[in-house]
Write a protein that holds these residues in place. Sequence first.
Motif, PDB file in Angstrom:
ATOM      1  N   LEU A   1       0.839  -1.190   0.000  1.00  0.00           N
ATOM      2  CA  LEU A   1       0.000   0.000   0.000  1.00  0.00           C
ATOM      3  C   LEU A   1       0.880   1.248   0.000  1.00  0.00           C
ATOM      4  CD1 LEU A   1      -2.710  -0.958   2.651  1.00  0.00           C
ATOM      5  CD2 LEU A   1      -2.644  -1.489   0.211  1.00  0.00           C
ATOM      6  N   SER A   2       0.394   2.268  -0.664  1.00  0.00           N
ATOM      7  CA  SER A   2       1.093   3.550  -0.705  1.00  0.00           C
ATOM      8  C   SER A   2       0.154   4.654  -0.248  1.00  0.00           C
ATOM      9  CB  SER A   2       1.578   3.864  -2.123  1.00  0.00           C
ATOM     10  OG  SER A   2       2.490   2.901  -2.581  1.00  0.00           O
ATOM     11  N   CYS A   3       0.726   5.671   0.349  1.00  0.00           N
ATOM     12  CA  CYS A   3      -0.053   6.837   0.775  1.00  0.00           C
ATOM     13  C   CYS A   3       0.748   8.079   0.424  1.00  0.00           C
ATOM     14  CB  CYS A   3      -0.305   6.794   2.273  1.00  0.00           C
ATOM     15  SG  CYS A   3      -1.092   8.288   2.927  1.00  0.00           S
ATOM     16  N   ALA A   4       0.137   8.935  -0.361  1.00  0.00           N
ATOM     17  CA  ALA A   4       0.803  10.161  -0.776  1.00  0.00           C
ATOM     18  C   ALA A   4      -0.071  11.358  -0.442  1.00  0.00           C
ATOM     19  CB  ALA A   4       1.082  10.132  -2.277  1.00  0.00           C
ATOM     20  N   PRO A   5       0.474  12.333   0.266  1.00  0.00           N
ATOM     21  CA  PRO A   5      -0.305  13.534   0.535  1.00  0.00           C
ATOM     22  C   PRO A   5      -0.302  14.455  -0.684  1.00  0.00           C
ATOM     23  CG  PRO A   5       1.834  13.728   1.559  1.00  0.00           C
ATOM     24  CD  PRO A   5       1.790  12.385   0.919  1.00  0.00           C
ATOM     25  N   SER A   6      -1.357  15.207  -0.806  1.00  0.00           N
ATOM     26  CA  SER A   6      -1.409  16.221  -1.857  1.00  0.00           C
ATOM     27  C   SER A   6      -2.049  17.471  -1.296  1.00  0.00           C
ATOM     28  CB  SER A   6      -2.212  15.712  -3.064  1.00  0.00           C
ATOM     29  OG  SER A   6      -3.563  15.514  -2.707  1.00  0.00           O
ATOM     30  N   GLY A   7      -1.860  18.552  -2.019  1.00  0.00           N
ATOM     31  CA  GLY A   7      -2.424  19.806  -1.565  1.00  0.00           C
ATOM     32  C   GLY A   7      -1.458  20.547  -0.655  1.00  0.00           C
ATOM     33  N   ARG A   8      -2.001  21.192   0.330  1.00  0.00           N
ATOM     34  CA  ARG A   8      -1.219  22.046   1.209  1.00  0.00           C
ATOM     35  C   ARG A   8      -0.209  21.232   2.020  1.00  0.00           C
ATOM     36  NH1 ARG A   8      -4.088  26.410   5.261  1.00  0.00           N
ATOM     37  NH2 ARG A   8      -2.214  27.528   5.904  1.00  0.00           N
TER      38      ARG A   8
ATOM     39  N   ARG B   1       4.947  -9.525   9.831  1.00  0.00           N
ATOM     40  CA  ARG B   1       4.358  -9.725   8.497  1.00  0.00           C
ATOM     41  C   ARG B   1       4.270  -8.424   7.711  1.00  0.00           C
ATOM     42  NH1 ARG B   1      -0.805 -11.272   7.996  1.00  0.00           N
ATOM     43  NH2 ARG B   1      -1.485 -10.268   9.944  1.00  0.00           N
ATOM     44  N   PHE B   2       4.017  -7.328   8.405  1.00  0.00           N
ATOM     45  CA  PHE B   2       3.859  -6.025   7.749  1.00  0.00           C
ATOM     46  C   PHE B   2       5.070  -5.143   8.070  1.00  0.00           C
ATOM     47  CE2 PHE B   2      -1.114  -5.777   7.659  1.00  0.00           C
ATOM     48  CZ  PHE B   2      -1.146  -7.030   7.067  1.00  0.00           C
ATOM     49  N   THR B   3       5.431  -4.305   7.117  1.00  0.00           N
ATOM     50  CA  THR B   3       6.522  -3.356   7.317  1.00  0.00           C
ATOM     51  C   THR B   3       6.090  -1.987   6.816  1.00  0.00           C
ATOM     52  OG1 THR B   3       8.176  -5.102   6.991  1.00  0.00           O
ATOM     53  CG2 THR B   3       8.921  -2.820   6.806  1.00  0.00           C
ATOM     54  N   ILE B   4       6.219  -0.997   7.692  1.00  0.00           N
ATOM     55  CA  ILE B   4       5.921   0.374   7.298  1.00  0.00           C
ATOM     56  C   ILE B   4       7.229   1.075   6.957  1.00  0.00           C
ATOM     57  CG2 ILE B   4       5.958   1.266   9.676  1.00  0.00           C
ATOM     58  CD1 ILE B   4       3.686   3.183   8.840  1.00  0.00           C
ATOM     59  N   SER B   5       7.204   1.857   5.903  1.00  0.00           N
ATOM     60  CA  SER B   5       8.370   2.627   5.507  1.00  0.00           C
ATOM     61  C   SER B   5       7.880   3.906   4.863  1.00  0.00           C
ATOM     62  CB  SER B   5       9.243   1.832   4.538  1.00  0.00           C
ATOM     63  OG  SER B   5       8.527   1.535   3.350  1.00  0.00           O
ATOM     64  N   GLY B   6       8.801   4.780   4.518  1.00  0.00           N
ATOM     65  CA  GLY B   6       8.319   5.999   3.903  1.00  0.00           C
ATOM     66  C   GLY B   6       9.386   7.006   3.564  1.00  0.00           C
ATOM     67  N   ASP B   7       8.939   8.046   2.943  1.00  0.00           N
ATOM     68  CA  ASP B   7       9.758   9.203   2.606  1.00  0.00           C
ATOM     69  C   ASP B   7       9.392  10.277   3.610  1.00  0.00           C
ATOM     70  OD1 ASP B   7      10.370  11.076  -0.477  1.00  0.00           O
ATOM     71  OD2 ASP B   7      10.833  11.539   1.605  1.00  0.00           O
ATOM     72  N   ARG B   8      10.218  10.402   4.647  1.00  0.00           N
ATOM     73  CA  ARG B   8       9.869  11.298   5.743  1.00  0.00           C
ATOM     74  C   ARG B   8       9.817  12.756   5.298  1.00  0.00           C
ATOM     75  NH1 ARG B   8      14.616   9.330   9.078  1.00  0.00           N
ATOM     76  NH2 ARG B   8      14.344  11.313  10.147  1.00  0.00           N
ATOM     77  N   ALA B   9      10.601  13.115   4.330  1.00  0.00           N
ATOM     78  CA  ALA B   9      10.608  14.508   3.876  1.00  0.00           C
ATOM     79  C   ALA B   9       9.308  14.880   3.184  1.00  0.00           C
ATOM     80  CB  ALA B   9      11.788  14.737   2.938  1.00  0.00           C
ATOM     81  N   ARG B  10       8.635  13.904   2.611  1.00  0.00           N
ATOM     82  CA  ARG B  10       7.416  14.169   1.850  1.00  0.00           C
ATOM     83  C   ARG B  10       6.172  13.618   2.523  1.00  0.00           C
ATOM     84  NH1 ARG B  10       9.455  12.796  -4.358  1.00  0.00           N
ATOM     85  NH2 ARG B  10      11.286  14.160  -4.325  1.00  0.00           N
ATOM     86  N   ASN B  11       6.317  13.080   3.729  1.00  0.00           N
ATOM     87  CA  ASN B  11       5.178  12.493   4.451  1.00  0.00           C
ATOM     88  C   ASN B  11       4.512  11.370   3.654  1.00  0.00           C
ATOM     89  OD1 ASN B  11       5.473  14.125   6.715  1.00  0.00           O
ATOM     90  ND2 ASN B  11       4.095  15.697   5.931  1.00  0.00           N
TER      91      ASN B  11
END
Length: 119
Positions: A20-27, A67-77
């Motif tokens: 799964l991916s989550c990307a913020p948009s907008g402000r 079983r699950f691993t969370i990761s991310g691009d901290r600079a971009r939330n």
Amino acid sequence: QVQLVESGGGFVQAGGSLRLSCAPSGRPFSAHAMGWFRQAPGKEREFVARMRMSNGEPYYADSVKGRFTISGDRARNRVFLQMNSLEPEDTAVYYCAAHRVGADRFDFWGQGTQVTVSS
């Protein structure tokens, strides 16, 4: 206007994987943490995983540890949830959430993405 957009849900057989991916948009916003929650039919929404944005520290619900691993691009939330060894009990709508700076809890939510695991 801030939006959290989830993607990557789908249908998979037990034992399979999804990402799964989550990307913020907008402000733009600053967040203490980004996380994932899920809600199965007839059940309350429950915590799955979160990542502290200051240092990337993850935290998991017992039901998904290992079983699950969370990761991310901290600079971009942006956050991702790699889900392996999926079980039918993981079937739910998965929501991305942000605990924004200034709030005392996860206070902003995406629309959700459906994950269905067949036995």
